[in-house]
Design a protein around this motif. Structure first.
Motif, PDB file in Angstrom:
ATOM      1  N   TYR A 255     -20.359 -22.881  10.998  1.00  0.00           N
ATOM      2  CA  TYR A 255     -19.449 -21.527  10.043  1.00  0.00           C
ATOM      3  C   TYR A 255     -18.422 -22.361   9.214  1.00  0.00           C
ATOM      4  O   TYR A 255     -17.893 -23.393   9.542  1.00  0.00           O
ATOM      5  CB  TYR A 255     -18.854 -20.960  11.165  1.00  0.00           C
ATOM      6  N   LEU A 256     -18.091 -21.545   8.216  1.00  0.00           N
ATOM      7  CA  LEU A 256     -16.834 -21.785   7.143  1.00  0.00           C
ATOM      8  C   LEU A 256     -15.909 -20.912   7.594  1.00  0.00           C
ATOM      9  O   LEU A 256     -16.194 -19.747   7.819  1.00  0.00           O
ATOM     10  CB  LEU A 256     -17.444 -21.550   5.748  1.00  0.00           C
ATOM     11  N   THR A 257     -14.567 -21.452   7.193  1.00  0.00           N
ATOM     12  CA  THR A 257     -13.377 -20.541   7.284  1.00  0.00           C
ATOM     13  C   THR A 257     -13.146 -19.582   6.254  1.00  0.00           C
ATOM     14  O   THR A 257     -12.694 -18.488   6.427  1.00  0.00           O
ATOM     15  CB  THR A 257     -12.008 -21.169   7.510  1.00  0.00           C
ATOM     16  N   ARG A 258     -13.961 -20.006   5.094  1.00  0.00           N
ATOM     17  CA  ARG A 258     -14.124 -19.050   3.920  1.00  0.00           C
ATOM     18  C   ARG A 258     -15.395 -19.411   3.242  1.00  0.00           C
ATOM     19  O   ARG A 258     -15.856 -20.815   3.039  1.00  0.00           O
ATOM     20  CB  ARG A 258     -12.624 -19.198   3.033  1.00  0.00           C
ATOM     21  N   TYR A 259     -16.058 -18.438   2.629  1.00  0.00           N
ATOM     22  CA  TYR A 259     -17.189 -18.454   1.944  1.00  0.00           C
ATOM     23  C   TYR A 259     -17.058 -18.264   0.330  1.00  0.00           C
ATOM     24  O   TYR A 259     -18.000 -18.406  -0.197  1.00  0.00           O
ATOM     25  CB  TYR A 259     -18.422 -17.355   2.364  1.00  0.00           C
ATOM     26  N   SER A 260     -15.910 -17.748   0.154  1.00  0.00           N
ATOM     27  CA  SER A 260     -15.750 -17.484  -1.413  1.00  0.00           C
ATOM     28  C   SER A 260     -14.383 -18.136  -1.841  1.00  0.00           C
ATOM     29  O   SER A 260     -13.558 -18.481  -0.935  1.00  0.00           O
ATOM     30  CB  SER A 260     -16.129 -16.043  -1.719  1.00  0.00           C
ATOM     31  N   ASP A 261     -13.843 -17.547  -2.888  1.00  0.00           N
ATOM     32  CA  ASP A 261     -12.387 -18.182  -3.510  1.00  0.00           C
ATOM     33  C   ASP A 261     -11.419 -16.982  -2.741  1.00  0.00           C
ATOM     34  O   ASP A 261     -10.977 -16.171  -3.533  1.00  0.00           O
ATOM     35  CB  ASP A 261     -12.576 -18.170  -4.855  1.00  0.00           C
ATOM     36  N   THR A 262     -11.208 -17.137  -1.708  1.00  0.00           N
ATOM     37  CA  THR A 262     -10.197 -16.096  -0.865  1.00  0.00           C
ATOM     38  C   THR A 262      -9.297 -16.985  -0.098  1.00  0.00           C
ATOM     39  O   THR A 262      -9.633 -18.152   0.259  1.00  0.00           O
ATOM     40  CB  THR A 262     -10.942 -14.975   0.067  1.00  0.00           C
ATOM     41  N   LEU A 263      -8.198 -16.480   0.076  1.00  0.00           N
ATOM     42  CA  LEU A 263      -6.997 -17.186   0.777  1.00  0.00           C
ATOM     43  C   LEU A 263      -7.146 -16.708   2.202  1.00  0.00           C
ATOM     44  O   LEU A 263      -7.087 -15.231   2.582  1.00  0.00           O
ATOM     45  CB  LEU A 263      -5.637 -16.820   0.224  1.00  0.00           C
ATOM     46  N   ILE A 264      -7.325 -17.543   3.162  1.00  0.00           N
ATOM     47  CA  ILE A 264      -7.239 -17.264   4.570  1.00  0.00           C
ATOM     48  C   ILE A 264      -6.091 -17.798   5.010  1.00  0.00           C
ATOM     49  O   ILE A 264      -5.845 -19.193   5.024  1.00  0.00           O
ATOM     50  CB  ILE A 264      -8.676 -17.896   5.043  1.00  0.00           C
ATOM     51  N   SER A 265      -5.422 -17.243   6.006  1.00  0.00           N
ATOM     52  CA  SER A 265      -4.076 -17.857   6.809  1.00  0.00           C
ATOM     53  C   SER A 265      -4.634 -19.029   7.585  1.00  0.00           C
ATOM     54  O   SER A 265      -5.615 -19.113   7.968  1.00  0.00           O
ATOM     55  CB  SER A 265      -3.377 -16.875   7.318  1.00  0.00           C
ATOM     56  N   LEU A 266      -3.702 -20.121   7.751  1.00  0.00           N
ATOM     57  CA  LEU A 266      -4.120 -21.010   8.316  1.00  0.00           C
ATOM     58  C   LEU A 266      -4.250 -20.746   9.951  1.00  0.00           C
ATOM     59  O   LEU A 266      -4.995 -21.488  10.483  1.00  0.00           O
ATOM     60  CB  LEU A 266      -2.668 -22.512   8.447  1.00  0.00           C
ATOM     61  N   SER A 267      -3.422 -19.776  10.362  1.00  0.00           N
ATOM     62  CA  SER A 267      -3.535 -19.574  11.888  1.00  0.00           C
ATOM     63  C   SER A 267      -5.143 -18.727  12.051  1.00  0.00           C
ATOM     64  O   SER A 267      -5.635 -18.968  13.084  1.00  0.00           O
ATOM     65  CB  SER A 267      -2.469 -18.572  12.182  1.00  0.00           C
ATOM     66  N   ASP A 268      -5.534 -18.003  11.003  1.00  0.00           N
ATOM     67  CA  ASP A 268      -6.760 -17.310  11.048  1.00  0.00           C
ATOM     68  C   ASP A 268      -8.056 -18.398  11.190  1.00  0.00           C
ATOM     69  O   ASP A 268      -8.968 -18.457  11.636  1.00  0.00           O
ATOM     70  CB  ASP A 268      -7.272 -16.438  10.012  1.00  0.00           C
ATOM     71  N   ARG A 269      -7.667 -19.600  10.581  1.00  0.00           N
ATOM     72  CA  ARG A 269      -8.715 -20.556  10.352  1.00  0.00           C
ATOM     73  C   ARG A 269      -8.780 -21.289  11.770  1.00  0.00           C
ATOM     74  O   ARG A 269      -9.902 -21.597  12.261  1.00  0.00           O
ATOM     75  CB  ARG A 269      -8.075 -21.865   9.339  1.00  0.00           C
ATOM     76  N   SER A 270      -7.725 -21.412  12.361  1.00  0.00           N
ATOM     77  CA  SER A 270      -7.550 -22.122  13.626  1.00  0.00           C
ATOM     78  C   SER A 270      -8.286 -20.968  14.758  1.00  0.00           C
ATOM     79  O   SER A 270      -8.986 -21.524  15.672  1.00  0.00           O
ATOM     80  CB  SER A 270      -6.284 -22.648  14.121  1.00  0.00           C
ATOM     81  N   ARG A 271      -7.953 -19.807  14.511  1.00  0.00           N
ATOM     82  CA  ARG A 271      -8.471 -18.649  15.478  1.00  0.00           C
ATOM     83  C   ARG A 271      -9.899 -18.572  15.533  1.00  0.00           C
ATOM     84  O   ARG A 271     -10.666 -18.461  16.571  1.00  0.00           O
ATOM     85  CB  ARG A 271      -7.686 -17.370  15.145  1.00  0.00           C
ATOM     86  N   LEU A 272     -10.507 -19.040  14.319  1.00  0.00           N
ATOM     87  CA  LEU A 272     -11.852 -18.976  14.346  1.00  0.00           C
ATOM     88  C   LEU A 272     -12.675 -20.103  15.173  1.00  0.00           C
ATOM     89  O   LEU A 272     -13.457 -20.049  15.861  1.00  0.00           O
ATOM     90  CB  LEU A 272     -12.414 -19.190  12.729  1.00  0.00           C
ATOM     91  N   ALA A 273     -12.105 -21.177  15.128  1.00  0.00           N
ATOM     92  CA  ALA A 273     -12.426 -22.243  15.853  1.00  0.00           C
ATOM     93  C   ALA A 273     -12.513 -22.027  17.255  1.00  0.00           C
ATOM     94  O   ALA A 273     -13.259 -22.242  18.055  1.00  0.00           O
ATOM     95  CB  ALA A 273     -11.805 -23.849  15.634  1.00  0.00           C
ATOM     96  N   LYS A 274     -11.334 -21.384  17.657  1.00  0.00           N
ATOM     97  CA  LYS A 274     -11.102 -21.092  19.062  1.00  0.00           C
ATOM     98  C   LYS A 274     -12.293 -19.865  19.614  1.00  0.00           C
ATOM     99  O   LYS A 274     -12.930 -19.939  20.437  1.00  0.00           O
ATOM    100  CB  LYS A 274      -9.660 -20.458  19.503  1.00  0.00           C
ATOM    101  N   THR A 275     -12.209 -18.869  18.757  1.00  0.00           N
ATOM    102  CA  THR A 275     -13.415 -17.859  19.023  1.00  0.00           C
ATOM    103  C   THR A 275     -14.472 -18.222  19.089  1.00  0.00           C
ATOM    104  O   THR A 275     -15.292 -17.835  19.979  1.00  0.00           O
ATOM    105  CB  THR A 275     -12.986 -16.665  17.898  1.00  0.00           C
TER     106      THR A 275
END
Length: 193
Positions: free
Chosen positions: A54-74
């Motif tokens: 899984y990627l934290t983003r698939y396009s040129d969008t800004l994802i917060s650092l905490s959302d990037r980490s949250r994805l790994a946890k989820t």
């Protein structure tokens, strides 16, 4: 039943956050997204979908650092890899891998160091990048993911170095870097199985 290992790849920056701007205006956010996208493609074509990536983003969008980490946890990721390119006002070159300097999650720290070395070995031996080593840092994405899984932040060369910028302008080299990262992950996960 053997379940697929879950890998979260985090292409750094995105959207209004360009990351480093290199020679000839090359943008870190584009280079790392191209490499991440290629990792997914190679996993499907060469590795027969061996990993669940899984990627934290698939396009040129800004994802917060905490959302990037949250994805790994989820996703209950087995590993988290954040992709970046370095920059410097000097003629620096080569690859670094960063791991969190934790003393709480010792097992994940040891595994993060092993993961970092596996990726670094593949990238530097096969691609000819200078090996700058595994370093410790308190980056937010590492700090927030090391509790759940081994996590590394890759600095894949300096886009302020003319040789390394030229390297990333070639699509075949984007593929080569993606393959080196994927092989490093493969080697690491086979050690850890």
């Amino acid at each position: 039943m053997h379940t697929k290992k879950v890998i979260v790849i985090d292409p750094g920056h995105g959207g209004k956050d360009t990351g480093a701007i290199g020679i000839n205006g090359i943008l870190e956010k584009k280079v790392v997204l191209n490499i991440a996208t290629e990792i997914i493609r190679l996993n499907k074509t060469l590795f027969e979908d061996k990993f669940d990536i899984y990627l934290t983003r698939y396009s040129d969008t800004l994802i917060s650092l905490s959302d990037r980490s949250r994805l790994a946890k989820t996703l209950k990721a087995d590993v988290f890899v954040s992709l970046h390119c370095n920059s410097s006002s000097t003629s620096s070159k080569g690859m670094d891998v960063y791991v969190h300097n934790t003393n709480i999650y010792e097992e994940n720290l040891k595994s993060s160091i092993t993961l970092g070395w596996c990726i670094l070995e593949e990238s530097t031996l096969k691609l000819g990048f200078k090996k700058r080593g595994v370093r410790f840092a308190n980056f937010q994405v590492l700090r927030e993911t090391v509790a759940y899984c081994p996590s590394v932040l890759l600095e894949m060369g300096f886009i302020t170095n003319s040789d390394e910028t030229d390297y990333f302008l070639e699509p075949k080299n984007i593929k080569a870097m993606a393959l080196a990262v994927l092989m490093g992950l493969y080697n690491y996960l086979n050690i850890e199985l």
